[in-house]
Design a protein around this motif. Structure first.
Motif, PDB file in Angstrom:
ATOM      1  N   LEU A  21      20.874 -17.706  62.945  1.00  9.44           N
ATOM      2  CA  LEU A  21      20.610 -18.375  64.217  1.00  9.44           C
ATOM      3  C   LEU A  21      20.087 -17.409  65.275  1.00  9.44           C
ATOM      4  CD1 LEU A  21      23.569 -20.888  64.536  1.00  9.44           C
ATOM      5  CD2 LEU A  21      21.142 -21.412  64.281  1.00  9.44           C
ATOM      6  N   TYR A  22      20.622 -16.196  65.299  1.00  9.11           N
ATOM      7  CA  TYR A  22      20.171 -15.215  66.279  1.00  9.11           C
ATOM      8  C   TYR A  22      18.695 -14.882  66.076  1.00  9.11           C
ATOM      9  CZ  TYR A  22      19.529 -10.728  68.577  1.00  9.11           C
ATOM     10  OH  TYR A  22      19.053  -9.702  69.341  1.00  9.11           O
ATOM     11  N   TYR A  23      18.321 -14.555  64.837  1.00  6.70           N
ATOM     12  CA  TYR A  23      16.939 -14.137  64.603  1.00  6.70           C
ATOM     13  C   TYR A  23      15.964 -15.302  64.693  1.00  6.70           C
ATOM     14  CZ  TYR A  23      18.358  -9.440  63.443  1.00  6.70           C
ATOM     15  OH  TYR A  23      18.856  -8.174  63.514  1.00  6.70           O
ATOM     16  N   SER A  24      16.359 -16.473  64.249  1.00  5.56           N
ATOM     17  CA  SER A  24      15.428 -17.605  64.335  1.00  5.56           C
ATOM     18  C   SER A  24      15.231 -18.030  65.787  1.00  5.56           C
ATOM     19  CB  SER A  24      15.928 -18.773  63.496  1.00  5.56           C
ATOM     20  OG  SER A  24      17.144 -19.275  64.005  1.00  5.56           O
ATOM     21  N   THR A  25      16.284 -18.011  66.583  1.00  2.93           N
ATOM     22  CA  THR A  25      16.154 -18.361  67.995  1.00  2.93           C
ATOM     23  C   THR A  25      15.312 -17.327  68.735  1.00  2.93           C
ATOM     24  OG1 THR A  25      18.320 -19.398  67.904  1.00  2.93           O
ATOM     25  CG2 THR A  25      17.444 -18.924  70.078  1.00  2.93           C
ATOM     26  N   ARG A  26      15.531 -16.050  68.417  1.00  5.32           N
ATOM     27  CA  ARG A  26      14.744 -15.005  69.065  1.00  5.32           C
ATOM     28  C   ARG A  26      13.265 -15.146  68.712  1.00  5.32           C
ATOM     29  NH1 ARG A  26      15.507  -8.672  67.799  1.00  5.32           N
ATOM     30  NH2 ARG A  26      14.406  -9.322  65.939  1.00  5.32           N
ATOM     31  N   ASN A  27      12.987 -15.479  67.446  1.00  7.09           N
ATOM     32  CA  ASN A  27      11.612 -15.634  67.020  1.00  7.09           C
ATOM     33  C   ASN A  27      10.952 -16.817  67.731  1.00  7.09           C
ATOM     34  OD1 ASN A  27       9.253 -15.213  65.536  1.00  7.09           O
ATOM     35  ND2 ASN A  27       9.897 -16.673  63.974  1.00  7.09           N
ATOM     36  N   ARG A  28      11.672 -17.952  67.827  1.00 11.45           N
ATOM     37  CA  ARG A  28      11.118 -19.115  68.517  1.00 11.45           C
ATOM     38  C   ARG A  28      10.854 -18.817  69.998  1.00 11.45           C
ATOM     39  NH1 ARG A  28      15.502 -22.922  66.435  1.00 11.45           N
ATOM     40  NH2 ARG A  28      15.034 -22.914  64.226  1.00 11.45           N
ATOM     41  N   GLU A  29      11.767 -18.105  70.611  1.00 16.33           N
ATOM     42  CA  GLU A  29      11.596 -17.770  72.023  1.00 16.33           C
ATOM     43  C   GLU A  29      10.375 -16.877  72.226  1.00 16.33           C
ATOM     44  OE1 GLU A  29      14.037 -15.031  75.156  1.00 16.33           O
ATOM     45  OE2 GLU A  29      15.200 -16.436  73.956  1.00 16.33           O
ATOM     46  N   ARG A  30      10.210 -15.902  71.365  1.00 14.93           N
ATOM     47  CA  ARG A  30       9.055 -15.006  71.486  1.00 14.93           C
ATOM     48  C   ARG A  30       7.750 -15.745  71.218  1.00 14.93           C
ATOM     49  NH1 ARG A  30      10.803  -9.094  69.100  1.00 14.93           N
ATOM     50  NH2 ARG A  30      12.438  -8.739  70.629  1.00 14.93           N
ATOM     51  N   MET A  31       7.764 -16.622  70.227  1.00 15.23           N
ATOM     52  CA  MET A  31       6.549 -17.386  69.931  1.00 15.23           C
ATOM     53  C   MET A  31       6.185 -18.302  71.098  1.00 15.23           C
ATOM     54  SD  MET A  31       5.438 -16.312  67.102  1.00 15.23           S
ATOM     55  CE  MET A  31       4.236 -17.512  66.638  1.00 15.23           C
ATOM     56  N   ALA A  32       7.179 -18.890  71.750  1.00 17.49           N
ATOM     57  CA  ALA A  32       6.900 -19.745  72.906  1.00 17.49           C
ATOM     58  C   ALA A  32       6.318 -18.928  74.051  1.00 17.49           C
ATOM     59  CB  ALA A  32       8.174 -20.454  73.355  1.00 17.49           C
ATOM     60  N   LEU A  33       6.823 -17.725  74.259  1.00 18.24           N
ATOM     61  CA  LEU A  33       6.275 -16.880  75.322  1.00 18.24           C
ATOM     62  C   LEU A  33       4.846 -16.451  75.013  1.00 18.24           C
ATOM     63  CD1 LEU A  33       9.358 -14.674  76.222  1.00 18.24           C
ATOM     64  CD2 LEU A  33       8.222 -16.338  77.674  1.00 18.24           C
ATOM     65  N   ILE A  34       4.583 -16.143  73.755  1.00 16.16           N
ATOM     66  CA  ILE A  34       3.227 -15.736  73.377  1.00 16.16           C
ATOM     67  C   ILE A  34       2.261 -16.906  73.525  1.00 16.16           C
ATOM     68  CG2 ILE A  34       1.814 -15.010  71.407  1.00 16.16           C
ATOM     69  CD1 ILE A  34       4.187 -13.245  70.554  1.00 16.16           C
ATOM     70  N   GLU A  35       2.708 -18.130  73.162  1.00 17.43           N
ATOM     71  CA  GLU A  35       1.847 -19.304  73.310  1.00 17.43           C
ATOM     72  C   GLU A  35       1.520 -19.592  74.767  1.00 17.43           C
ATOM     73  OE1 GLU A  35       3.826 -22.504  71.366  1.00 17.43           O
ATOM     74  OE2 GLU A  35       3.342 -21.753  69.358  1.00 17.43           O
ATOM     75  N   LYS A  36       2.433 -19.261  75.660  1.00 14.09           N
ATOM     76  CA  LYS A  36       2.181 -19.470  77.093  1.00 14.09           C
ATOM     77  C   LYS A  36       1.324 -18.366  77.683  1.00 14.09           C
ATOM     78  CE  LYS A  36       6.268 -22.148  78.119  1.00 14.09           C
ATOM     79  NZ  LYS A  36       7.497 -22.253  78.917  1.00 14.09           N
ATOM     80  N   GLY A  37       1.005 -17.336  76.881  1.00 17.87           N
ATOM     81  CA  GLY A  37       0.119 -16.284  77.350  1.00 17.87           C
ATOM     82  C   GLY A  37       0.820 -15.062  77.899  1.00 17.87           C
TER      83      GLY A  37
END
Length: 115
Positions: A21-37
């Protein structure tokens, strides 16, 4: 017999679940930030050159804890031999007291090192 095997299996399942859960949540959060630019350098923001490494602070706190426990055993033996305090009270009491004091001192020393 079957219950004895459930304890270690459930322990490892809980550890695996928390890690996943820690790594998957961290990955999703980073991907969302990258998608927002957002710039990828924000992920390395907490790592500055002047900050003390974590292992140095850990070793400092661990060393102070061991010093505090050793000092507590010495103080407890003095209390038992001279004053006559019950050893069942003197040893755990002084160990917890000195361990707490040494961790508090370690906190202030590591706070001073990080500044």
């Amino acid at each position: 017999m079957a219950v004895a095997i459930l304890i270690p299996v459930s322990f490892f399942l809980v550890v695996f679940g928390i890690t996943y859960l820690y790594y998957s949540t961290r990955n999703r959060e980073r991907m969302a930030l990258i998608e927002k630019g957002a710039d990828a350098s924000i992920f390395n923001k907490g790592r500055s050159e002047n900050a003390s490494p974590v292992w140095k602070i850990f070793i400092l706190n661990f060393a102070l804890l061991l010093i505090g426990i050793g000092l507590a055993i010495f103080i407890a033996s003095v209390l038992v031999a001279t004053i006559g305090v019950l050893s069942e009270v003197a040893y755990p009491g002084t160990i917890f007291l000195m361990a707490g004091i040494s961790l508090l001192v370690g906190f202030f020393v590591s706070k001073k090192l990080s500044n």
